[in-house]
Design an enzyme around this catalytic site. Sequence first.
Site, PDB file in Angstrom:
ATOM      1  N   ARG A   1       2.589  13.757   6.785  1.00 36.72           N
ATOM      2  CA  ARG A   1       3.452  14.036   7.937  1.00 36.72           C
ATOM      3  C   ARG A   1       4.914  14.217   7.536  1.00 36.72           C
ATOM      4  NH1 ARG A   1       0.981   9.135  11.489  1.00 36.72           N
ATOM      5  NH2 ARG A   1       0.383   8.425   9.393  1.00 36.72           N
TER       6      ARG A   1
ATOM      7  N   LEU B   1       0.832  -1.200   0.000  1.00 40.86           N
ATOM      8  CA  LEU B   1       0.000   0.000   0.000  1.00 40.86           C
ATOM      9  C   LEU B   1       0.867   1.250   0.000  1.00 40.86           C
ATOM     10  CD1 LEU B   1      -2.701  -1.102   2.581  1.00 40.86           C
ATOM     11  CD2 LEU B   1      -2.494  -1.643   0.138  1.00 40.86           C
TER      12      LEU B   1
ATOM     13  N   LYS C   1      37.030  10.478 -11.552  1.00 44.34           N
ATOM     14  CA  LYS C   1      35.696  10.282 -12.124  1.00 44.34           C
ATOM     15  C   LYS C   1      35.793   9.537 -13.437  1.00 44.34           C
ATOM     16  CE  LYS C   1      33.688  12.303 -15.224  1.00 44.34           C
ATOM     17  NZ  LYS C   1      33.142  13.188 -16.266  1.00 44.34           N
TER      18      LYS C   1
ATOM     19  N   GLU D   1      -7.194   0.705  16.397  1.00 42.22           N
ATOM     20  CA  GLU D   1      -6.316   1.852  16.140  1.00 42.22           C
ATOM     21  C   GLU D   1      -6.150   2.637  17.430  1.00 42.22           C
ATOM     22  OE1 GLU D   1      -4.405   2.676  13.303  1.00 42.22           O
ATOM     23  OE2 GLU D   1      -4.981   0.571  13.290  1.00 42.22           O
TER      24      GLU D   1
ATOM     25  N   GLY E   1      -1.145   6.538   0.195  1.00 41.35           N
ATOM     26  CA  GLY E   1      -1.367   7.589   1.203  1.00 41.35           C
ATOM     27  C   GLY E   1      -0.648   8.857   0.792  1.00 41.35           C
TER      28      GLY E   1
HETATM   29  C1  UD1 Z   1      -1.134   1.809  10.071  1.00 43.81           C
HETATM   30  C2  UD1 Z   1      -2.125   0.847  10.752  1.00 43.81           C
HETATM   31  C3  UD1 Z   1      -1.711   0.634  12.221  1.00 43.81           C
HETATM   32  C4  UD1 Z   1      -0.297   0.087  12.246  1.00 43.81           C
HETATM   33  C5  UD1 Z   1       0.674   0.994  11.478  1.00 43.81           C
HETATM   34  C6  UD1 Z   1       2.016   0.290  11.318  1.00 43.81           C
HETATM   35  C7  UD1 Z   1      -4.359   1.025   9.730  1.00 43.81           C
HETATM   36  C8  UD1 Z   1      -5.701   1.617   9.822  1.00 43.81           C
HETATM   37  N1  UD1 Z   1      -3.492   1.380  10.676  1.00 43.81           N
HETATM   38  O1  UD1 Z   1      -1.248   3.086  10.676  1.00 43.81           O
HETATM   39  O2  UD1 Z   1      -2.585  -0.286  12.848  1.00 43.81           O
HETATM   40  O3  UD1 Z   1       0.116  -0.070  13.591  1.00 43.81           O
HETATM   41  O4  UD1 Z   1       0.193   1.305  10.161  1.00 43.81           O
HETATM   42  O5  UD1 Z   1       2.988   1.112  10.746  1.00 43.81           O
HETATM   43  O6  UD1 Z   1      -4.119   0.225   8.839  1.00 43.81           O
HETATM   44  N2  UD1 Z   1      -2.392   3.976   2.451  1.00 43.81           N
HETATM   45  C9  UD1 Z   1      -3.021   3.859   1.229  1.00 43.81           C
HETATM   46  N3  UD1 Z   1      -4.282   4.361   1.072  1.00 43.81           N
HETATM   47  C10 UD1 Z   1      -4.948   4.953   2.082  1.00 43.81           C
HETATM   48  C11 UD1 Z   1      -4.311   5.077   3.340  1.00 43.81           C
HETATM   49  C12 UD1 Z   1      -3.038   4.558   3.487  1.00 43.81           C
HETATM   50  O7  UD1 Z   1      -2.442   3.311   0.281  1.00 43.81           O
HETATM   51  O8  UD1 Z   1      -6.088   5.369   1.843  1.00 43.81           O
HETATM   52  C13 UD1 Z   1      -1.029   3.430   2.605  1.00 43.81           C
HETATM   53  C14 UD1 Z   1      -0.008   4.514   2.935  1.00 43.81           C
HETATM   54  O9  UD1 Z   1       0.594   5.003   1.752  1.00 43.81           O
HETATM   55  C15 UD1 Z   1       1.003   3.768   3.812  1.00 43.81           C
HETATM   56  C16 UD1 Z   1       0.191   2.632   4.427  1.00 43.81           C
HETATM   57  O10 UD1 Z   1      -1.014   2.529   3.684  1.00 43.81           O
HETATM   58  O11 UD1 Z   1       2.067   3.231   3.066  1.00 43.81           O
HETATM   59  C17 UD1 Z   1      -0.123   2.868   5.886  1.00 43.81           C
HETATM   60  O12 UD1 Z   1      -0.816   4.113   6.039  1.00 43.81           O
HETATM   61  P1  UD1 Z   1      -0.463   5.100   7.217  1.00 43.81           P
HETATM   62  O13 UD1 Z   1      -1.291   6.306   7.075  1.00 43.81           O
HETATM   63  O14 UD1 Z   1       1.000   5.285   7.316  1.00 43.81           O
HETATM   64  O15 UD1 Z   1      -0.999   4.246   8.474  1.00 43.81           O
HETATM   65  P2  UD1 Z   1      -0.624   4.429  10.005  1.00 43.81           P
HETATM   66  O16 UD1 Z   1      -1.366   5.568  10.573  1.00 43.81           O
HETATM   67  O17 UD1 Z   1       0.850   4.437  10.144  1.00 43.81           O
HETATM   68 CA    CA Z   2       2.595   4.383   8.685  1.00 43.69          CA
END
Ligand code: UD1
Ligand code: CA
Length: 444
Positions: A15, A8, A331, A152, A11
């Site tokens: 941050r 995934l 180089k 969460e 996101g």
């Molecule tokens: C998430 C987990 C949390 C875990 C933590 C571990 C969920 C709801 N929470 O929180 O339980 O402890 O990771 O690091 O799963 N992403 C998408 N599409 C979206 C949202 C996110 O592709 O709509 C991807 C982001 O790019 C990222 C990953 O999912 O690579 C995790 O998302 P992030 O927002 O970092 O989750 P955390 O708040 O860290």
């Molecule tokens: Ca994360």
Amino acid sequence: MARAAVILAAGMGTRMKSARPKVMHMVAGLPILGHVIAAARGAGCSVIVVVTAPDGDEVRAYAQAQGAETAIQDRQLGTGHAARCAHTVLGTFDGQVVVMYGDMPLVLPGTLEASFAAQETSGMAIVAFRSASTAYGRVIVAHEPFLDRIVEYRDANEAERRVDLCNAGIMAADAKSFFRWAAGLKDGNAQKEFYLTDIPALAKEEGVRCCVVLAQESDMMGVNSRAELAEAEREMQKRLRAAALAGGVGMTAPETVYLSHDTVLEADAQIGPYVVFGSAVHVRSGAEIKAFSHLEGAEVMRDAVVGPHARLRPGTVIGEGAHIGNFVEVKNSRIGNGTKANHLAYLGDAEVGDGANIGAGTITCNYDGFDKHRTTIGAGAFIGSDTALVAPVTVGDGAYVGAGSVITKPVPADALAVTRAEQKEVAGWAEKFRTRKKAGKAKK
Ligand code: UD1
Ligand code: CA
């Protein structure tokens, strides 16, 4: 059984406060996503799907270059929704799938393999680790090692927040079942998002138990901010240094040496303090890299000595037993066996034969403002100090170039080339000069 991975990466990574997508930030010279893809491949995943945002061109291009498939998540409605989007690629996939986050640069193939193994025995598996950090969802265990639910942190009550078992973000399941459960997710939580973490509850409704696999916190960290990126880099450097030491590399002060994910240091290579390796460096056995040197895209052959304070840039090969000393930059050049360039020189786009001597202050003038040109220096040639070699130019085997020369024409083998103006002496000049100056001062 066939294995697939869903990573995934859609996101916003807000941050990070960066124009660059979060998963494209570097750890040990490789994008975070590159580390995750490598782990998936290492765990035997034959199909790897990276889920990206619609505007994630950079992420998609990178993923495809790494041999991964891509899927688009139109709107960022949460991790569960993102995983669901991989259905476009894996809809007919028959086998196991591991879903993980693209922001975990330290994830190891072994951890993914453990989750696949646990999935085979209990139907489903997640990975957890012990931490007090508030950044992670809490893993509530029913009967060890089985999961009850993941909460969460922001949705958790006081008692749940005190639980120190955290969700790493790795989930292994049967692919067909996974996408069925993902389709049933709801967004009734604090964030109004479809959480991946609600999948185990849906599996449970079908009587599928989820096993909790334990891992180390340091391997599982997710990168959300610049500070966490720096922390991940620190961990990765520790890991790379430990692997180098275990492989027989000598390091005086390993904590000061910065390695790249692809640095190759052979056993009995010796690395001094404060050496920085960019990508694609290979240091052969018996070679020594002295303090404060910076190397990138270079190969250093056996028993060569580089530094202190040397800089090797891409396309460089330092021959066996050669010496590249302080403030020497090389180089895109091949330096022959046993050749010495011990002080203050620039060798760019050059071919230097074996046993040559490059004096202090020698410069290859390789660039005319438009094009780069090559310099060839023969075996056993002696280039006097402060020579400018205006490329394209050739110095033959065994030739001498007098100090201070500007060489613009080929120098034949075994010849002497000198271009400096002849020296003149004016007898007594200095004494007269001083007398005149002192007399001038006395008048004022
Ligand atoms: C998430 C987990 C949390 C875990 C933590 C571990 C969920 C709801 N929470 O929180 O339980 O402890 O990771 O690091 O799963 N992403 C998408 N599409 C979206 C949202 C996110 O592709 O709509 C991807 C982001 O790019 C990222 C990953 O999912 O690579 C995790 O998302 P992030 O927002 O970092 O989750 P955390 O708040 O860290
Ligand atoms: Ca994360």
